[in-house]
Write an enzyme that holds these catalytic residues in place. Sequence first.
Site, PDB file in Angstrom:
ATOM      1  N   GLY A 113      -0.067  15.124  -6.397  1.00 59.47           N
ATOM      2  CA  GLY A 113      -0.745  15.830  -7.478  1.00 59.47           C
ATOM      3  C   GLY A 113      -0.199  17.228  -7.683  1.00 59.47           C
ATOM      4  O   GLY A 113      -0.016  17.692  -8.814  1.00 59.47           O
ATOM      5  N   ILE A 135       0.669  14.365   4.738  1.00 65.44           N
ATOM      6  CA  ILE A 135       0.676  13.551   5.954  1.00 65.44           C
ATOM      7  C   ILE A 135       0.857  12.077   5.603  1.00 65.44           C
ATOM      8  O   ILE A 135       1.269  11.283   6.451  1.00 65.44           O
ATOM      9  CB  ILE A 135      -0.611  13.742   6.787  1.00 65.44           C
ATOM     10  N   ASP A 136       0.575  11.704   4.358  1.00 65.01           N
ATOM     11  CA  ASP A 136       0.616  10.293   3.957  1.00 65.01           C
ATOM     12  C   ASP A 136       2.022   9.754   3.730  1.00 65.01           C
ATOM     13  O   ASP A 136       2.213   8.541   3.627  1.00 65.01           O
ATOM     14  CB  ASP A 136      -0.202  10.081   2.681  1.00 65.01           C
TER      15      ASP A 136
END
Length: 358
Positions: A113, A135-136
């Site tokens: 985003g 972190i994803d």
Amino acid sequence: MKRIGMLTSGGDCQALNATMRGVVKGLYGSFKEVEIYGFLEGYKGLMYGNYKQLKAEDFSGILTRGGTILGSSRQPFKLMREPDANGLDKVKAMKDTYKKLKLDCLVVLGGNGSQKTANLLSEEGLNVIGLPKTIDNDLWGTDMTFGFQSAVDIATDAIDCIHTTAASHGRVFIVEIMGHKVGWITLHAGIAGGADIILIPEIPYDIKNVCKALDRRAKQGKKFSILAVAEGAISKEVAALPKKERKALLANPKHPSVAYEIAEQIKAYGGQEVRVTVPGHTQRGGSPCPFDRVLSSRFGAKAAELIKAGKFGELVVLKNNEVTSIPLSESAGKLKYVSPDDSIVQNAKMLGISFGDE
């Protein structure tokens, strides 16, 4: 004199400070005079002119410090074109702050985003460089984001710790790992932690297959089992629903999270004793791991290199272990998902790990 603005946007992670340090060290090595302006609480600071001028010493000793010295906030991209509660034009306000400070470049450390907004500002004529934080590890265009490996290490440690108590009591343990839309952390931590079953959003599971996998282990004389479950894991039944129905169902869950739902279903199936562990936001906290410190330093140096070359509108990325860059517009709005056909998934299945899909 070069005037550079920096902000950290979205969810925090362990290596934000390390990355900013890399940028600043690279800038001071590239230009005789540099002024650094840090915007507080992400894009909110840019909108409302909330910033502070930073000195070189502000970035000393922060390589190993988690979180962000600038603070962060979430500013949804879909609301960027909508005025705030007081009628403020957010995009115009950010541009005005940029121009007021006579910035030569804005460096944005953020995830999907945040980089969409960075691309928006770039299209509005500002000089912007993006740095891939999450972190994803779901930012399209880069093999790795900073923060990912640190989160994997923490999630893996949680699974490691569960192993001893699971073995002692002969229980089924579910470890719920962060990841609403993508399962990279769960996949890596599950393999690294020796999980027997891994459930991720990209591979809808059948609870019957999950229970069969547990039965197979029991018949092999295994007294315990460990499931690594992403918080966004979804069953085949729910995945098959029309989008509107699925969204409504997920918005009004009957259980605290998917891990508790699966635990209840396993108990109902075979009467096994099941426990749920949720490491939660510990996966975002603490010091960055050595891998992330190196990656962040390399990313920061590359950002400084791009600024020196006057190459803006770029996202710094890692490709085949080389740090390079791609246009922000190529990455904006795209997520990098785990594919069921990815070799790492197939490797895991060869090891006997069940994904609940077959």
